[in-house]
Enzyme design. Structure first.
Site, PDB file in Angstrom:
ATOM      1  N   HIS A  62      -1.347   9.775  66.991  1.00  0.00           N
ATOM      2  CA  HIS A  62      -0.724   9.771  68.209  1.00  0.00           C
ATOM      3  C   HIS A  62      -1.149  10.982  68.901  1.00  0.00           C
ATOM      4  O   HIS A  62      -1.000  11.164  70.068  1.00  0.00           O
ATOM      5  CB  HIS A  62       0.713   9.954  68.240  1.00  0.00           C
ATOM      6  CG  HIS A  62       1.293   8.496  67.818  1.00  0.00           C
ATOM      7  ND1 HIS A  62       1.478   7.511  68.507  1.00  0.00           N
ATOM      8  CD2 HIS A  62       1.944   8.301  66.527  1.00  0.00           C
ATOM      9  CE1 HIS A  62       2.261   6.407  68.099  1.00  0.00           C
ATOM     10  NE2 HIS A  62       2.492   6.875  66.767  1.00  0.00           N
ATOM     11  N   ASN A  63      -1.826  11.915  68.052  1.00  0.00           N
ATOM     12  CA  ASN A  63      -2.376  13.242  68.511  1.00  0.00           C
ATOM     13  C   ASN A  63      -3.382  13.146  69.585  1.00  0.00           C
ATOM     14  O   ASN A  63      -4.570  12.713  69.338  1.00  0.00           O
ATOM     15  CB  ASN A  63      -2.830  14.117  67.327  1.00  0.00           C
ATOM     16  CG  ASN A  63      -2.866  15.532  67.976  1.00  0.00           C
ATOM     17  OD1 ASN A  63      -3.750  15.625  69.001  1.00  0.00           O
ATOM     18  ND2 ASN A  63      -2.699  16.447  67.076  1.00  0.00           N
ATOM     19  N   ASP A 107      -5.847  13.666  57.377  1.00  0.00           N
ATOM     20  CA  ASP A 107      -4.724  14.975  57.195  1.00  0.00           C
ATOM     21  C   ASP A 107      -5.437  15.952  56.982  1.00  0.00           C
ATOM     22  O   ASP A 107      -6.501  16.016  56.522  1.00  0.00           O
ATOM     23  CB  ASP A 107      -3.763  14.376  56.034  1.00  0.00           C
ATOM     24  CG  ASP A 107      -2.535  15.375  56.355  1.00  0.00           C
ATOM     25  OD1 ASP A 107      -2.027  15.459  57.367  1.00  0.00           O
ATOM     26  OD2 ASP A 107      -1.900  15.673  55.409  1.00  0.00           O
ATOM     27  N   THR A 108      -4.833  16.983  57.655  1.00  0.00           N
ATOM     28  CA  THR A 108      -5.431  18.457  57.551  1.00  0.00           C
ATOM     29  C   THR A 108      -4.581  19.614  57.255  1.00  0.00           C
ATOM     30  O   THR A 108      -3.434  19.595  57.699  1.00  0.00           O
ATOM     31  CB  THR A 108      -6.135  18.847  59.000  1.00  0.00           C
ATOM     32  OG1 THR A 108      -7.154  17.669  59.546  1.00  0.00           O
ATOM     33  CG2 THR A 108      -6.677  20.060  59.058  1.00  0.00           C
ATOM     34  N   ASP A 130      -5.807  27.020  65.478  1.00  0.00           N
ATOM     35  CA  ASP A 130      -7.006  27.424  65.999  1.00  0.00           C
ATOM     36  C   ASP A 130      -7.469  28.636  66.580  1.00  0.00           C
ATOM     37  O   ASP A 130      -8.176  29.384  66.365  1.00  0.00           O
ATOM     38  CB  ASP A 130      -7.602  26.305  67.073  1.00  0.00           C
ATOM     39  CG  ASP A 130      -8.287  25.151  66.529  1.00  0.00           C
ATOM     40  OD1 ASP A 130      -8.040  24.737  65.323  1.00  0.00           O
ATOM     41  OD2 ASP A 130      -8.543  24.078  67.288  1.00  0.00           O
ATOM     42  N   ASN A 156      -5.341  15.347  71.422  1.00  0.00           N
ATOM     43  CA  ASN A 156      -6.138  16.380  71.207  1.00  0.00           C
ATOM     44  C   ASN A 156      -6.974  15.810  70.057  1.00  0.00           C
ATOM     45  O   ASN A 156      -8.470  15.877  70.139  1.00  0.00           O
ATOM     46  CB  ASN A 156      -5.747  17.720  70.865  1.00  0.00           C
ATOM     47  CG  ASN A 156      -4.956  18.412  72.004  1.00  0.00           C
ATOM     48  OD1 ASN A 156      -5.380  18.399  73.329  1.00  0.00           O
ATOM     49  ND2 ASN A 156      -3.903  18.866  71.955  1.00  0.00           N
ATOM     50  N   HIS A 206     -14.012  21.820  59.716  1.00  0.00           N
ATOM     51  CA  HIS A 206     -13.628  20.840  58.583  1.00  0.00           C
ATOM     52  C   HIS A 206     -13.443  19.391  58.994  1.00  0.00           C
ATOM     53  O   HIS A 206     -14.079  18.402  58.372  1.00  0.00           O
ATOM     54  CB  HIS A 206     -12.264  21.156  58.019  1.00  0.00           C
ATOM     55  CG  HIS A 206     -11.351  21.383  59.255  1.00  0.00           C
ATOM     56  ND1 HIS A 206     -11.290  22.458  60.100  1.00  0.00           N
ATOM     57  CD2 HIS A 206     -10.276  20.640  59.692  1.00  0.00           C
ATOM     58  CE1 HIS A 206     -10.457  22.341  61.027  1.00  0.00           C
ATOM     59  NE2 HIS A 206      -9.693  21.468  60.905  1.00  0.00           N
TER      60      HIS A 206
END
Length: 190
Positions: A8-9, A68-69, A151, A11, A176
């Site tokens: 849903h992000n 996933d990060t 960031d 960015n 990444h």
């Protein structure tokens, strides 16, 4: 080819869409009317990506990939890691997460860290995982206006700028998510 990116992000979706070849039609969870909050209950980054990708494939019958990060800080025993988005609480507040991380690093000399992204492609045939790593360090204060999440305080090794001071193209080249995405794109191109 049509693929769902389980997010849903906005960015993150924009960042990923810019990397994909034009022949891949990319949809997000909003595009398929998925309003569910997919529970990220795994204790690893890889496990959470698998949960999300399989949920969309099994529930909607669509080929999907999910990521996933996590940010792993060496002197904090790789925290926040799998809890990166919820480090300061369940509301996923990036500013609060950054503040907590900087406070936790106040008495630490070693500020080395790495971003880790796991992407799982889930199709009717099989699941395939791709990993991307970016080594760097945590700055003592915020720098830059671009990007999202951690960031503004993550400076990759060999660079003077944080991710938030880089263009999207620069970040995608060395970051990444970009590394994991290029593996996914190579796989889809075969």
């Amino acid at each position: 080819m049509k693929l769902v990116f389980a997010t849903h992000n906005k960015n993150k979706f924009t960042e990923v869409k810019a990397m994909l070849p034009k022949h891949i039609e990319l949809l997000n969870l909003d595009d398929i009317s998925c309003t569910d909050e997919i529970a990220e209950t795994a204790d690893t980054i890889e496990g959470n990506a698998l949960i999300k990708a399989n949920y969309v494939r099994d529930t909607y019958g669509l080929d999907c990939f999910a990521d996933d990060t996590g940010l792993e800080v060496k002197s904090l025993n790789n925290e926040p890691g799998v809890y990166s988005a919820r480090y300061a609480g369940s509301d996923n507040n990036a500013q609060a997460n950054i503040k907590k991380l900087l406070v936790n690093l106040l008495d630490k000399e070693d500020r080395s860290a790495r971003f880790k992204t796991a992407i799982v492609l889930s199709t009717k045939q099989k699941d395939k995982m791709f990993l991307g790593l970016c080594e760097g360090e945590i700055t003592t204060e915020l720098h830059g206006e671009a990007g999202f999440g951690y960031d503004p305080i993550f400076r990759p090794i060999g660079f003077e700028k944080t991710f938030a001071e880089m263009t999207l193209a620069q970040k995608s080249e060395i970051g990444h998510r970009g590394k994991a995405m290029r593996q996914l794109i190579d796989y889809l191109s075969k």
